[in-house]
Write a protein that holds these residues in place. Structure first.
Motif, mmCIF file in Angstrom:
data_model
loop_
_atom_site.group_PDB
_atom_site.id
_atom_site.type_symbol
_atom_site.label_atom_id
_atom_site.label_comp_id
_atom_site.label_asym_id
_atom_site.label_seq_id
_atom_site.Cartn_x
_atom_site.Cartn_y
_atom_site.Cartn_z
ATOM 1 N N SER A 3 -14.686 -5.283 -3.611
ATOM 2 C CA SER A 3 -13.526 -6.096 -3.950
ATOM 3 C C SER A 3 -13.956 -7.107 -4.999
ATOM 4 O O SER A 3 -15.041 -7.688 -4.895
ATOM 5 C CB SER A 3 -13.017 -6.799 -2.686
ATOM 6 N N ARG A 9 0.834 -1.204 0.000
ATOM 7 C CA ARG A 9 0.000 0.000 0.000
ATOM 8 C C ARG A 9 0.863 1.246 0.000
ATOM 9 O O ARG A 9 1.891 1.302 0.656
ATOM 10 C CB ARG A 9 -0.905 -0.003 1.234
ATOM 11 N N GLY A 40 -10.782 -3.357 -4.195
ATOM 12 C CA GLY A 40 -9.675 -4.279 -3.981
ATOM 13 C C GLY A 40 -9.690 -5.395 -5.004
ATOM 14 O O GLY A 40 -10.586 -5.485 -5.850
ATOM 15 N N CYS A 41 -8.675 -6.225 -4.938
ATOM 16 C CA CYS A 41 -8.570 -7.372 -5.820
ATOM 17 C C CYS A 41 -8.239 -8.579 -4.942
ATOM 18 O O CYS A 41 -7.305 -8.527 -4.143
ATOM 19 C CB CYS A 41 -7.480 -7.140 -6.859
ATOM 20 N N ASN A 42 -9.017 -9.640 -5.096
ATOM 21 C CA ASN A 42 -8.875 -10.774 -4.172
ATOM 22 C C ASN A 42 -7.877 -11.828 -4.633
ATOM 23 O O ASN A 42 -7.922 -12.962 -4.157
ATOM 24 C CB ASN A 42 -10.250 -11.424 -3.939
ATOM 25 N N GLU A 52 -9.728 -7.636 0.298
ATOM 26 C CA GLU A 52 -10.951 -7.146 0.938
ATOM 27 C C GLU A 52 -10.657 -6.484 2.293
ATOM 28 O O GLU A 52 -11.189 -5.429 2.624
ATOM 29 C CB GLU A 52 -11.909 -8.329 1.114
ATOM 30 N N GLU A 92 -16.967 0.503 -0.411
ATOM 31 C CA GLU A 92 -15.930 -0.532 -0.430
ATOM 32 C C GLU A 92 -16.370 -1.698 -1.305
ATOM 33 O O GLU A 92 -17.470 -2.220 -1.139
ATOM 34 C CB GLU A 92 -15.693 -1.069 0.982
ATOM 35 N N ALA A 98 -4.292 -9.640 -2.550
ATOM 36 C CA ALA A 98 -4.934 -10.095 -1.312
ATOM 37 C C ALA A 98 -3.997 -11.044 -0.576
ATOM 38 O O ALA A 98 -3.863 -10.981 0.647
ATOM 39 C CB ALA A 98 -6.259 -10.787 -1.623
ATOM 40 N N GLY A 105 -3.879 -5.361 -0.961
ATOM 41 C CA GLY A 105 -5.064 -4.751 -1.555
ATOM 42 C C GLY A 105 -6.265 -5.663 -1.679
ATOM 43 O O GLY A 105 -7.064 -5.525 -2.600
ATOM 44 N N MET A 149 -7.018 -0.777 -5.340
ATOM 45 C CA MET A 149 -5.970 -1.407 -4.538
ATOM 46 C C MET A 149 -5.385 -2.623 -5.254
ATOM 47 O O MET A 149 -4.700 -3.449 -4.654
ATOM 48 C CB MET A 149 -6.493 -1.790 -3.156
ATOM 49 N N GLU A 203 -7.819 -5.170 3.328
ATOM 50 C CA GLU A 203 -7.060 -3.925 3.173
ATOM 51 C C GLU A 203 -7.957 -2.797 2.671
ATOM 52 O O GLU A 203 -7.754 -1.633 3.022
ATOM 53 C CB GLU A 203 -5.880 -4.141 2.220
ATOM 54 N N VAL A 204 -8.956 -3.157 1.862
ATOM 55 C CA VAL A 204 -9.943 -2.152 1.435
ATOM 56 C C VAL A 204 -10.680 -1.620 2.661
ATOM 57 O O VAL A 204 -10.840 -0.404 2.831
ATOM 58 C CB VAL A 204 -10.942 -2.768 0.426
#
Lengths: 223, 131
Positions: A66, A6, A26-28, A39, A64, A32, A37, A92, A41-42
């Motif tokens: 993801s 981040r 975000g991206c899982n 869920e 928010e 993740a 980045g 993210m 971290e979002v």
């Protein structure tokens, strides 16, 4: 996987403070797993921004979301309504995910919230290290499965250099192993030290980034 | 943060929880505005728990976990301290005083310390606003 971290909150705050409706996506997948980045971290970034801007009037609206893989448009389709509603999107995902959103939603302002670092793997909890620079012409078979291009600070194909001492690299002895020591040890273990007698010719870097942005077209997959 | 009138204590039940119960047996009560959240272990504390507490209006958060080496889950208290430190850094970045989030190690035999820490934090964070 792609490893990211981040951005400093101060940098993110400076990017978003002019907006009132913010979508954090975000991206899982990779980000993740490296806890930069996903869920969670979002949720943490959203909470931090809400706290930072909590006295602002009107209040900043932060949504928010993801998705499973932000680098594939199919997964991002569910974001269309939220992106249309938001004044800015804080992604993210890695740089690929950010650019996918930009290409998919050309009217959206998409801002990166992480710095994409490298392709690597987790060595232990909380520690990730680079393993591949994507040179486009894998030579791992020649070096006992250890990549001198990525792991040698000088990307030497005929190493080691004089900066290898006690198995450490002179560039950062505390943190870097000498890739060529690793290669030697591995080839010795495999009984293949004779491979080191072969002189590697200069590498053709045109398959790497130096040949410009790369693209793969699989004709068998394209109609 | 003067408008917020709450302190959240996130506490391991094996150490802080036992200390609190001892205090309660002696007639001590948590000061007004102090919310006690008991954790099965310091290691179950998540960074988001702390951020959510601040989001919900906490003026300060106190995290209490066992002494390192005394944790029943081995490293739970170490993880709790690490997570507190991470959030302290985050708070500093967003302009909230780091001392609004405290971490302390505690044993079940330390009820007097518990009372003193909670009362001190209450005086520092909540009492000035109420005066």
């Amino acid at each position: 996987m792609i490893v990211a971290e981040r951005k400093p909150l101060s940098e993110i705050i400076a990017k978003v403070e002019g907006y009132n409706r913010l979508l954090i996506v975000g991206c899982n997948t990779c980000v993740a797993v490296c806890q930069a980045g996903g869920e969670k971290e979002v949720a943490m970034l959203a909470a931090a921004l809400r706290l930072r801007f909590r006295d602002r009037q009107p209040a900043m609206e932060i949504i928010e979301r993801s998705v499973e893989r932000q680098c594939e448009e199919e997964f991002n389709q569910v974001l269309a309504e939220d992106i249309a509603h938001a004044e800015a999107v804080l992604s993210m995902a890695c740089g690929v995910g950010v650019q996918t959103l930009v290409e998919q939603f050309p009217d959206a302002i998409v801002l990166p919230a992480v710095n994409t670092k490298f392709m690597g793997r987790p060595e232990e909890r909380g520690v990730w290290s680079e393993r591949c620079i994507g040179c486009g012409n894998c030579v791992l078979d020649k070096f006992g499965g250890i990549c001198p291009i990525t792991r040698c600070a000088k990307s030497l194909l005929n190493g080691p250099c004089g900066g290898s001492e006690n198995g450490r690299c002179e560039v950062d002895p505390e943190n870097l192993e000498c890739a060529w020591q690793l290669i030697y040890d591995r080839l010795a273990r495999l009984g293949q030290l004779d491979r080191l007698l072969e002189i590697e010719p200069p590498k053709d870097w045109s398959t790497a980034r130096y040949g410009g942005p790369r693209k793969i077209v699989r004709k068998d997959m394209v109609l | 943060m003067g408008d917020h009138q709450k302190i959240v204590v996130m506490a391991c039940k094996h150490s802080a929880g036992e200390a609190l119960r001892e205090l309660q047996r002696e007639g001590w009560a948590l000061p007004d505005g102090v919310e006690w959240v008991e954790l099965p272990c310091g290691g179950s504390l998540d960074e988001l728990h702390i951020l959510r507490a601040f989001e919900a209006g906490a003026a300060a958060v106190l995290v209490l976990a066992c002494y390192h080496g005394a944790c029943r889950s081995l490293d739970g208290s170490r993880w709790a301290e690490k997570r507190v430190q991470a959030i302290q850094e985050m708070l500093a970045e967003i302009g909230i005083e780091q001392d609004r989030l405290e971490f302390r190690n505690i044993a079940p035999t330390m009820p007097a310390d518990l009372a003193s820490w909670v009362e001190a934090l209450h005086r520092r964070v909540l009492a000035p606003a109420g005066e």
